[in-house]
Design an enzyme around this catalytic site. Structure first.
Site, PDB file in Angstrom:
ATOM      1  CE  LYS A  82      -7.229  20.758 108.967  1.00  0.00           C
ATOM      2  NZ  LYS A  82      -8.019  21.781 109.684  1.00  0.00           N
TER       3      LYS A  82
HETATM    4  C1  E4P Z   1     -10.400  23.328 107.657  1.00  0.00           C
HETATM    5  O1  E4P Z   1     -10.084  22.254 108.101  1.00  0.00           O
HETATM    6  C2  E4P Z   1     -10.184  24.613 108.339  1.00  0.00           C
HETATM    7  O2  E4P Z   1     -10.239  24.391 109.734  1.00  0.00           O
HETATM    8  C3  E4P Z   1     -11.247  25.629 108.052  1.00  0.00           C
HETATM    9  O3  E4P Z   1     -12.217  25.171 107.157  1.00  0.00           O
HETATM   10  C4  E4P Z   1     -10.725  26.996 107.800  1.00  0.00           C
HETATM   11  O4  E4P Z   1     -11.804  27.859 107.608  1.00  0.00           O
HETATM   12  P1  E4P Z   1     -11.706  29.442 107.744  1.00  0.00           P
HETATM   13  O5  E4P Z   1     -11.179  29.978 106.458  1.00  0.00           O
HETATM   14  O6  E4P Z   1     -13.129  29.876 107.969  1.00  0.00           O
HETATM   15  O7  E4P Z   1     -10.813  29.737 108.912  1.00  0.00           O
END
Ligand code: E4P
Length: 213
Positions: A82
């Site tokens: 990522k």
């Molecule tokens: C995606 O890969 C992220 O980990 C996640 O969806 C972020 O979500 P949040 O805005 O609830 O922290």
């Protein structure tokens, strides 16, 4: 549409995976910190449960991103690196693509960002819809725009709808043709529930008991 769990909690992943509906897991530094466990051990445990696990680089410069991402990718074939949506991140995505390493571009908040990540060769992109809603913008509107662009272009990059907050987000993402949706544990647990299923089953079981008298 593939369904991912947005969590670094092994028990949560085991539970949802046992339903037979889970295609992958997304983690991020905040989710990993919340669990307080060793990162590599966590990623390896997740890789045993699902075929696709996003592990985020914390480096911000190209060289360090590449070093970190190559290490993550060497841990297990299920790892997807990522990478944040920055210009250094784009360079790293391009490098990883050329070296056969899968990537997930995180922190995507606009169509131009989505296009650049796809051009760099990202395996998937993660537009964060809940965080856009949080600041009064239209998160699902961004997904609609991205899917419209994808409809006209040859991008193979999968659109992973992230930062989901409630079941309607999953329905709307599916209706727009998004490839993947990542879902927090609390939201995932709501998906199988319906009061008419509960009352209907209760009635069926009560009536079945009557056949035994
Ligand atoms: C995606 O890969 C992220 O980990 C996640 O969806 C972020 O979500 P949040 O805005 O609830 O922290």
């Amino acid at each position: 549409m593939k369904l991912f769990l947005d969590s670094a909690n092994i028990d949560q992943v085991k539970e949802i995976a046992s339903w037979g509906v889970l295609d992958g897991v997304t983690t991020n530094p905040s989710l990993v910190a919340k669990e307080g466990k060793d990162f590599k051990e966590t990623v390896l445990a997740l890789c045993k449960l699902v075929p696709c696990v996003s592990a985020q680089v914390t480096a911000t410069e190209f060289d360090d991103m590449v070093k970190q991402g190559e290490e993550y990718a060497s841990w297990h074939k299920h790892v997807v690196v990522k990478v944040p949506m920055t210009t250094e991140g784009l360079k790293a995505i391009h490098y990883f693509t050329q070296h056969g390493i899968k990537t997930n571009t995180t922190l995507v908040f606009s169509v131009p960002q989505a296009i650049l990540a796809a051009k760099a060769g990202a395996t998937m992109i993660s537009p964060f819809i809940g965080r856009l809603d949080d600041i009064g913008e239209d998160g699902m509107g961004l997904i609609a725009e991205i899917m419209e662009v994808w409809h006209h272009q040859q991008f193979t990059t999968e659109v992973l709808v992230a930062s989901t907050r409630h079941p309607r987000h999953i329905v709307d993402a599916a209706a727009l043709g998004a490839h993947i949706c990542t879902i927090p544990y609390e939201v995932f647990k709501k998906l199988p529930q319906h009061p008419l299923t509960d009352s209907g089953l209760k009635k069926f079981l009560q009536d079945w008991e009557k056949t035994k008298k």
